[in-house]
Enzyme design. Structure first.
Site, short mmCIF file in Angstrom:
data_model
loop_
_atom_site.label_atom_id
_atom_site.label_comp_id
_atom_site.label_asym_id
_atom_site.label_seq_id
_atom_site.Cartn_x
_atom_site.Cartn_y
_atom_site.Cartn_z
N SER A 131 0.84 -1.19 0.00
CA SER A 131 0.00 0.00 0.00
C SER A 131 0.88 1.25 0.00
O SER A 131 1.77 1.37 -0.84
CB SER A 131 -0.96 -0.04 1.18
N ASP A 141 -8.28 -6.18 -5.71
CA ASP A 141 -8.14 -4.85 -5.13
C ASP A 141 -8.60 -3.80 -6.13
O ASP A 141 -8.01 -3.65 -7.20
CB ASP A 141 -6.66 -4.62 -4.76
N HIS A 199 -6.30 -6.08 -1.05
CA HIS A 199 -5.34 -4.98 -1.16
C HIS A 199 -4.01 -5.36 -0.50
O HIS A 199 -2.95 -5.11 -1.06
CB HIS A 199 -5.92 -3.72 -0.50
#
Length: 478
Positions: free
Chosen positions: A192, A402, A455
């Site tokens: 991320s 994601d 994610h």
């Protein structure tokens, strides 16, 4: 004396009795500077029995003027710590605790997912931990994340560049205190927003090595998962991804293409703005981190706690809980985040981890507000290009469910480098089944998807992500 103790510590950790091991570790820690004092953790509250792995926690000062200190969890490789790679793990946010990586993604513990009743949440060993094949430093960065803190409030005013340089300062001081690991292959890793910072940190390390700044860190490359870049390519890829997965219709996608001309970030006309608002509303119907999972808003109604839970909370077991988070449904992935709040704020937990009293009044997984932050790296893509063209290995992987940072957008900026294809698009397998798809480019750049991954793909595909990491770290094909 220092070098002797270091050699003894490494040699006897697996061979000596637990009391002798603890004694050697304690003697070593007494010789370290106060600002870098570490704690060898042999037991964790909520975990039954002694830890089956080596865990060390501590602080490293990264800015003398403001008294900024970064907190870390170090887990030694369970395979061959003398030769296995060392990873630095950076979590997203910014200002999400590295505990996320330790307990929800790639670390050796995980929460028992059971309804919270006011007692301390339970932890168990995670068999898919990347620490089976690598030593990992989980770092609370930037300042203000997790248990990292600054004595002067000015120390919390950081950004992409300053926090990345503080990470490099941390690493040089940390390796000064752990010189027996300097010869091990070293990788910067994260997902991320941590995936945005990883190549920035890696480039600063590389530049420091070239300038002969000691200790020289044996940087071999980096690996990032569903990485934010900061570039418009992240958000622009959401629209075609949403269309390809049936979230928006053909007509809405065609209207967006016709009126927005490929720019879905800054609408230039009303028609574009209107269709983007419609698309935004439709996308809000799914969890953008995992389109197959239920949406779990953080402001959902709190089901409340029973009387025994309320009594436990009143007994001051917790450090300082001002306003506990809203309890999500236990079917939500976020439920484990909820459990960590009570675990990390427990007095026994803080004592076991060696958290300095009075530094962090309330631990939260991610600090979304309250501290300034400057986003002064508008795009990390050039850092990826610089590192790979300079010979560093890179693994970029994406959970393919994601919507926030779609794999298609990530692959698009990789393709923009125009590197030659070494091993064309193919499936990679685990237990006889496709676990995802991968392609290898020149300059040692590998891109891989994780089938069904969210994610933070290791969170819901731990076995697949461990297999992927093990093969890549061991220089084997996926």
């Amino acid at each position: 004396m220092m070098k002797l103790l270091l050699r003894m510590r490494l040699r006897h950790r697996r061979l000596s009795s637990p009391p002798l091991t603890r004694l050697l570790a304690c003697l070593l820690l007494l010789l370290l500077p106060l600002s870098r004092a570490a704690t060898v953790v042999t037991r964790l509250p909520g975990f039954h029995g002694p830890l089956p792995f080596y865990l060390e926690t501590g602080y490293v000062d990264v800015e003398e003027e403001t008294g900024a200190e970064l907190f870390y969890y170090f887990v030694e490789s369970e395979r061959s710590p003398g030769t296995d790679p060392v990873l630095l793990w950076l979590t997203g946010g910014p200002r999400c605790s590295a505990f996320s990586g330790l307990a929800y993604e790639i670390g050796p513990v995980k929460f028992v997912l059971e309804p919270y009743d006011g007692t301390l949440p339970r932890l168990v060993y995670s068999p898919d931990s990347w620490t089976r094949v690598a030593s990992i430093i989980f770092l609370d960065s930037p300042v203000g994340s997790g248990f990292s803190y600054a004595r002067d409030p000015r120390g919390y005013d950081v950004g992409d560049v300053s926090s990345s340089r503080q990470v490099v300062t941390f690493l040089r001081k940390w390796f000064d205190a752990h010189p027996w690991l300097l010869s091990n292959p070293f990788y910067v890793a994260g997902d991320s927003y941590g995936g945005k910072m990883a190549p920035v940190v890696a480039q600063y390390i590389s530049e420091g090595n070239e300038a002969m700044r000691h200790p020289l860190i044996n940087l071999k490359g980096y690996l990032v998962g569903n990485p934010v870049t900061g570039d418009d390519i992240d958000r622009n890829s959401q629209i075609p991804y949403a269309h390809s997965h049936g979230i928006i219709s053909d007509q809405q996608y065609e209207a967006a293409m016709a009126n927005c001309k490929g720019d879905y970030v800054s609408p230039a006309n009303k028609l574009c703005a209107d269709v983007l608002q419609t698309i935004k509303n439709l996308m809000s119907e799914v969890d953008t981190k995992d389109i197959l999972q239920p949406t779990c808003p953080l402001d959902s109604p709190n089901p409340g706690r029973d009387a025994s839970a309320r009594r436990y909370l009143a007994e001051e077991h917790y450090y300082r809980i001002s306003d506990p988070p809203v309890e999500p449904s236990s079917r939500c992935f976020e439920y484990r985040y909820y459990l960590s709040y009570f675990w990390a704020n427990d007095n026994a937990t803080r004592a076991a981890l060696g958290v300095k009293e009075g530094t962090v009044t309330e631990w939260v997984r991610c600090k979304r507000s309250g501290f300034p932050y400057t986003y002064d790296v508008p795009s990390s893509i050039r850092y990826h290009f610089n590192l790979t063209t300079r010979g560093y290995r890179a693994l970029v992987y994406s959970g393919d469910h994601d919507l926030g940072i779609p794999f298609s957008g990530t692959h698009a900026w990789i393709r923009s480098f125009n590197f030659s294809i070494v091993d064309d698009w193919r499936a990679w397998h685990l237990d006889g089944q496709a676990a995802g798809f991968t392609i290898k480019y020149g300059n040692n750049l590998t891109f891989a998807t994780v089938k069904g991954g969210r994610h933070a793909a290791p969170g819901n595909r731990p076995k697949e992500c461990f297999a992927m990491a093990e093969r890549w770290l061991d220089n084997k094909p996926l």
